[in-house]
Design a protein around this motif. Sequence first.
Motif, PDB file in Angstrom:
ATOM      1  N   TYR A  58      25.064 -41.067 -67.941  1.00 43.65           N
ATOM      2  CA  TYR A  58      25.858 -42.285 -68.116  1.00 43.65           C
ATOM      3  C   TYR A  58      27.118 -41.996 -68.913  1.00 43.65           C
ATOM      4  O   TYR A  58      28.204 -42.366 -68.520  1.00 43.65           O
ATOM      5  N   THR A  72      19.317 -41.874 -68.207  1.00 41.66           N
ATOM      6  CA  THR A  72      18.753 -43.180 -67.880  1.00 41.66           C
ATOM      7  C   THR A  72      17.902 -43.737 -69.010  1.00 41.66           C
ATOM      8  O   THR A  72      18.081 -44.874 -69.427  1.00 41.66           O
ATOM      9  N   LYS A 107      28.968 -45.027 -63.089  1.00 39.38           N
ATOM     10  CA  LYS A 107      27.978 -45.869 -63.767  1.00 39.38           C
ATOM     11  C   LYS A 107      28.580 -47.163 -64.311  1.00 39.38           C
ATOM     12  O   LYS A 107      27.878 -48.003 -64.842  1.00 39.38           O
ATOM     13  N   LEU A 123      27.932 -50.638 -68.305  1.00 42.91           N
ATOM     14  CA  LEU A 123      27.342 -49.618 -67.444  1.00 42.91           C
ATOM     15  C   LEU A 123      26.157 -50.188 -66.676  1.00 42.91           C
ATOM     16  O   LEU A 123      25.632 -51.245 -67.020  1.00 42.91           O
ATOM     17  N   ASN A 125      23.170 -49.479 -66.714  1.00 47.77           N
ATOM     18  CA  ASN A 125      21.949 -49.636 -67.516  1.00 47.77           C
ATOM     19  C   ASN A 125      22.127 -50.731 -68.573  1.00 47.77           C
ATOM     20  O   ASN A 125      21.355 -50.822 -69.509  1.00 47.77           O
TER      21      ASN A 125
END
Length: 146
Positions: A58, A72, A107, A123, A125
Amino acid sequence: MKIIIEDPVAGEEDQIIVKCRYLSAELLELLAKLKAEERTLIVYVGNEIHIVKVKEIYYIETVDNVTFVYGTDVVYESKQKLYELEAELAVLDFQRIAKSLIVNLGKITSVLPTMSGRLEAVLSNDERVVISRQYVGALKKRLGIV
């Protein structure tokens, strides 16, 4: 430019053949991105050595002269300096967005303006990273935001 896609013969591995009169900057960038699929970095968690695919990263950040690689669900440590990783990943979808931070552009799901001319990137995530004013112009250009 003509693109031809063929099924390989049984037992033959997938391959990409490029026929061109000269390698333009755009073609070199495309080839680098194709190679990125298999590109990896050696990183560490404590004494454990890990091999991480670049496309799974990321962002990369330096804190107190230690380089961290954010995946991740785990944070790795790298023996490489941020500027070394930046040079190595420049042809891929990585961009410096702050003095101590490089982000994987693939990302980023959205970019929001903040106070004092900075931007904030969200991002995939759901983490947020701040883009320093100094790097806003380069990031906008790379993302095609004018």
